[in-house]
Each structure stands twice: as C-alpha cells, then as structure tokens.
Design an enzyme around this catalytic site. Sequence first.
Site, PDB file in Angstrom:
ATOM      1  N   SER A 212       0.842  -1.205   0.000  1.00 13.82           N
ATOM      2  CA  SER A 212       0.000   0.000   0.000  1.00 13.82           C
ATOM      3  C   SER A 212       0.866   1.239   0.000  1.00 13.82           C
ATOM      4  O   SER A 212       2.002   1.230   0.492  1.00 13.82           O
ATOM      5  CB  SER A 212      -0.901   0.019   1.240  1.00 13.82           C
ATOM      6  OG  SER A 212      -1.547   1.258   1.396  1.00 13.82           O
ATOM      7  N   TYR A 225      -2.335  -0.092  10.277  1.00 16.99           N
ATOM      8  CA  TYR A 225      -2.375  -0.554   8.886  1.00 16.99           C
ATOM      9  C   TYR A 225      -1.095  -0.164   8.154  1.00 16.99           C
ATOM     10  O   TYR A 225      -0.524  -0.979   7.411  1.00 16.99           O
ATOM     11  CB  TYR A 225      -3.595   0.057   8.205  1.00 16.99           C
ATOM     12  CG  TYR A 225      -3.861  -0.416   6.797  1.00 16.99           C
ATOM     13  CD1 TYR A 225      -4.498  -1.627   6.556  1.00 16.99           C
ATOM     14  CD2 TYR A 225      -3.505   0.367   5.704  1.00 16.99           C
ATOM     15  CE1 TYR A 225      -4.773  -2.056   5.263  1.00 16.99           C
ATOM     16  CE2 TYR A 225      -3.771  -0.050   4.402  1.00 16.99           C
ATOM     17  CZ  TYR A 225      -4.401  -1.263   4.196  1.00 16.99           C
ATOM     18  OH  TYR A 225      -4.659  -1.681   2.904  1.00 16.99           O
TER      19      TYR A 225
END
Length: 317
Positions: A212, A225
Amino acid sequence: MSSKTVDKQRNIQREVAAAEKQETQESTGPMQAGARRYPEPPYPKVHQDKPGSEAALPLAPMFDAPFYKGSDKLKGKVALITGGDSGIGRSVAILFAREGANVAIAHLAEDRDAEDTKEAVEREGRRCLIIRGDVKDAAFCRKAVEMTVTEFNCLDILVNNAAFQVHAKNIEDLSDNHFDETLKTNLYGYFYMAKAAIPHLKNGSAIVNTGSVTGLDGSKELLDYSMTKGGIHAFTRALAAQLIPKGIRVNAVAPGPVWTPLNPSDKQPIDVEEFGSKTPMKRAAQPEEIAPAYVFLASPQMSSYITGEILPIVGGY
C-alpha cells in the site's frame, strides 16, 4: 544595457503570470487517461459493516476490464488469491483467468461476492474454487493450499491480498484488539499463506503481495495498517532474496486509494464521498486499473528478471 535587461526580465515575469492565470481558469478536474472513463468524486456517501460487500455498494467497482485482451500469459497456471471475492482480488482473478489460469479464491464471509467472482472467472472459460475462512488461522491457510492443490493438481501463483483496515485518529483510540486484528490479518496471514504455499511452488512460480501507499508514506489515521503494509514490503524483499535459489519470484503491488468494499467498510460516509480526491489524479482507482500489474508480476514471460520489487500504483506523486 541594464535597462534593457530589466525590461526583458519584467516581460518574462508578465508572460509567466499570464500563463499561470490561464492555467487556473482551465479545468483541473480528475485525470482520465484510461480505456474508459472512471468515476470521480463525489462518490456515494456510504458506510458498510465489516467485512463489506461489493454487491451492496451503490457504485459498483469496475473490475472486468473489457478492453484488456488476454494472450496466454498464465496459460496452464493455477493461482490462489486471498481476498479474491471482491475489489482488487476479484479483478485479479478475472484477468488471471483471461490469461489462461485456473483460480482459487479465499474469502472471509462474503458468500455473494465470492459466487459473483466465481461466475466471472467461469465466463472466461476457466475454473474457480471458493474457499471460506480466516487467514489469521494458520490451519486454514494450510487447508486452503491443500484444497487448491487437490482441486487443480498444482499451485503456481500465490496472491496475498486479504486485509483488515479501520481508521483511528489517535493512538490512544487504537485498542489492543484492534491492533491485534490488523497485524494478524495483514502480516500473519501473508506469512502463513506463503509458508503453506512454498513447498508446492516450483521454479518459475511467483508470489505477489498487496502492499500500500501507506506502507511507503505512512498515514496518520492508519497507524497499525501502515505498519503492516510497510512490513509487507520488507517481507516481500526478504522472502524474495530467500527464494532466489528455488527460482520463485516475490514482488508486491502498492496501490493508492482504490474503490473497493475495504474503504466504505472503514471510513465515515462524508469521508468516502471525497475518497481519492487528494491524489494528483484527484480520484480513486478502479480495481481493473490495478489488476494488470498483478498479471505482469505473475507472468514468467513478462517479469522473469523482477523479484523483491515494490510497484507503486498511487495516482501520481
């Protein structure tokens, strides 16, 4: 002489100012450079309960890439994709099938989405196995690999894609349970799946992990995250180095904002409405804009000299 230089510099200054004024008057909307036009903010103000449902989204993600033509890049291959029921995973499953691969998709609990993905894969003329379970469970990961090998007699490609994400504005708001769920889904799940799959992979096989942009830049409201995605990037590079003697390549795709159930099942409706608008392209990607990168990294014809790399697809820096 000096007065001529001053006049020249002032003329340049006026020309630049006029050009900048013209640019501000022109449209600066979201960038559209694809084979078809993609949705732009504002998106629907929607919020879903975890794990989210693609079938229930009022704006359906674009996943089928109708202008993408297959050319046997994965002919005869077998792929196992976690989180393959929806979002990026669904689009990857479809493009893998279009390139000639049979596909197994692992999902948590989204039965309708999984069936829809299976039907889409079968429309490409390939077979699809649905496996329901939790990647946090090492035994399930071993079972998923075993089921795939039993069904298709081999395993060539592992795509680690399943993820858990919920925003928390302050570290004090990030509970131990929340932190634990994120790390175990996003890190343990990748580790367990890779560990189970590698004994079945062979020279020419590939692992593609989903990283990501948060793992590259961090995100202040996605502390946990971001940690996991940075960890996935490091895991990718370390495992790639370890598996070079076996001829197994390991790479990662690091997407920016993508319109999938992941974010509507996380953000509040007002935030979903402007999702992706802060990227240079001023919109979120659609899954079919990300999936071809997975084909590229999985295909031995296209990326045989690429391993340990992180491929960002973030809508511009």
